[in-house]
Write a protein that holds these residues in place. Structure first.
Motif, PDB file in Angstrom:
ATOM      1  N   PRO A 251       0.838  -1.203   0.000  1.00 43.74           N
ATOM      2  CA  PRO A 251       0.000   0.000   0.000  1.00 43.74           C
ATOM      3  C   PRO A 251       0.877   1.259   0.000  1.00 43.74           C
ATOM      4  O   PRO A 251       1.885   1.323   0.718  1.00 43.74           O
ATOM      5  N   VAL A 252       0.511   2.245  -0.814  1.00 43.37           N
ATOM      6  CA  VAL A 252       1.277   3.488  -0.902  1.00 43.37           C
ATOM      7  C   VAL A 252       0.328   4.681  -0.866  1.00 43.37           C
ATOM      8  O   VAL A 252      -0.886   4.541  -1.036  1.00 43.37           O
ATOM      9  N   ARG A 253       0.913   5.867  -0.611  1.00 50.35           N
ATOM     10  CA  ARG A 253       0.090   7.089  -0.590  1.00 50.35           C
ATOM     11  C   ARG A 253      -0.522   7.335  -1.964  1.00 50.35           C
ATOM     12  O   ARG A 253      -1.711   7.615  -2.082  1.00 50.35           O
ATOM     13  N   SER A 254       0.311   7.255  -2.982  1.00 53.77           N
ATOM     14  CA  SER A 254      -0.140   7.480  -4.348  1.00 53.77           C
ATOM     15  C   SER A 254       0.704   6.635  -5.282  1.00 53.77           C
ATOM     16  O   SER A 254       1.932   6.686  -5.244  1.00 53.77           O
ATOM     17  N   ARG A 255       0.045   5.858  -6.102  1.00 51.96           N
ATOM     18  CA  ARG A 255       0.799   5.005  -7.036  1.00 51.96           C
ATOM     19  C   ARG A 255       1.566   5.835  -8.068  1.00 51.96           C
ATOM     20  O   ARG A 255       2.518   5.352  -8.672  1.00 51.96           O
ATOM     21  N   SER A 286      -0.191  -0.410  -9.426  1.00 51.38           N
ATOM     22  CA  SER A 286      -1.506  -0.922  -9.793  1.00 51.38           C
ATOM     23  C   SER A 286      -2.224   0.100 -10.651  1.00 51.38           C
ATOM     24  O   SER A 286      -2.095   1.315 -10.453  1.00 51.38           O
ATOM     25  N   GLY A 287      -2.988  -0.380 -11.605  1.00 52.98           N
ATOM     26  CA  GLY A 287      -3.740   0.538 -12.448  1.00 52.98           C
ATOM     27  C   GLY A 287      -5.022   1.034 -11.814  1.00 52.98           C
ATOM     28  O   GLY A 287      -5.634   1.975 -12.314  1.00 52.98           O
ATOM     29  N   THR A 288      -5.440   0.432 -10.695  1.00 53.99           N
ATOM     30  CA  THR A 288      -6.737   0.782 -10.109  1.00 53.99           C
ATOM     31  C   THR A 288      -6.686   1.114  -8.621  1.00 53.99           C
ATOM     32  O   THR A 288      -7.611   1.731  -8.105  1.00 53.99           O
TER      33      THR A 288
END
Length: 320
Positions: A251-255, A286-288
């Motif tokens: 999990p990240v703040r923003s991909r 991730s794309g989504t």
């Protein structure tokens, strides 16, 4: 560009109601499609016993018909046009019923379409899954043997296992990597002059016969190759041993931050140097979802686990 221009400045005299378009029914469309499929193989499938799982989807009529007209002995699952059950516990998203049917029927091969029938996965005579990469590889090797594989090149995706790539390269076939997604595979095929490409999901493109993935076409090609072979499907599809693969979703703040995270990419380069030719690293957003996917393959599973865990920690430290 023309469509975008119309959207930006729509005409004021657009037709409405019954004035919009027209419906044309091609009464012989199924016949034409079946003829096209049958012409894609050079002979019949006499003597082959096949189970088809049509997923209550688009292949419910064409799939069984083309296999029966090809001469195969066919058992069929989930082949009613029931729009409420498409892909529900059947088809390529759930191979359990197909696997059981193959064993029960003593079939040579099981084939499972998805709902819109652009993909197919297989089950061998032992009831074990044959994924899209194995389908792509066995088809590519057979075409090369016949001198029909243009440029001795196939297109796979970045997710294709390193063992898959090595086996094909040892057979003299170049494997080109495309991003995940059939549109990327199709474009790479055009750009590099490849006649064959596909994904693990079972979306395979035969440029000789179609411009896009067609699960029924792919199924027919695989069945014909099996019939011509002296090997059962379990051996034909077992042309490589997969390298151990570890995938961690972080999990990240923003991909979107991944591209500019130099510390992360430095760690990736260091990991790749340690692995050398016996492994590979793939990091992608991730794309989504706000996730970074860390994938590591290595000849040694412990090494793959340790490398993936370390990279996941780097991603967490810099992007979470």
């Amino acid at each position: 560009e023309a469509i975008e221009e119309l959207i930006a400045s729509p005409p004021t005299d657009l037709p409405l109601g019954e004035g919009v378009g027209q419906a044309v029914v091609l009464e012989d469309s199924l016949d034409r499609y079946v003829d096209h499929l049958l012409l894609s193989i050079p002979g019949s499938l006499d003597g082959l016993r096949v189970v088809l799982d049509c997923a209550f989807g688009a292949a419910w009529r064409a799939g069984p018909r083309v296999f029966r007209e090809s001469g195969a002995e066919v058992a069929v699952l989930h082949a009613e046009p029931d729009g409420s059950r498409i892909n529900v516990e059947c088809g390529s998203t759930d191979l359990s019923k197909l696997s059981a049917a193959v064993l029960r029927e003593g079939a040579d091969l099981g084939l499972a379409f998805d709902g819109d029938a652009d993909r197919v996965l297989a089950v061998d005579e032992r009831g074990e899954e044959v994924d899209g990469d194995r389908i792509l590889g066995l088809v590519g090797m057979r075409l090369k043997q016949q001198g029909r594989l243009k440029n001795n090149l196939i297109v796979a995706t970045v997710m294709a296992n390193l063992g898959f790539r090595r086996a094909l390269e040892e057979d003299g076939i170049e494997v080109l990597s495309a991003p995940v997604g059939d549109k990327f595979v199709a474009q790479a095929m055009v750009d590099h002059g490849s006649m064959l490409g596909g994904e693990q999901s079972g979306h395979v493109i035969f440029a000789e016969h179609s411009t896009t993935g067609d699960g029924v076409l792919t199924a027919l090609q695989v069945a014909h190759i099996l019939l011509e072979s002296d090997e059962p499907m379990s051996e034909l599809a077992h042309f490589y041993e997969p390298f151990p693969q570890v995938l961690i979703n972080v999990p990240v703040r923003s991909r979107d931050d991944l591209e500019g995270a130099e510390a992360v990419w430095t760690a990736v380069r260091e990991a790749e140097a340690r692995l050398g030719d016996d492994g590979r690293v793939l990091l992608r957003a991730s794309g989504t979802e706000p996730l970074v996917r860390v994938m590591v393959e290595a000849a040694d599973e412990g090494n793959a686990q340790a490398t993936a865990k370390k990279l996941a920690e780097v991603v967490t430290d810099h992007l979470s």
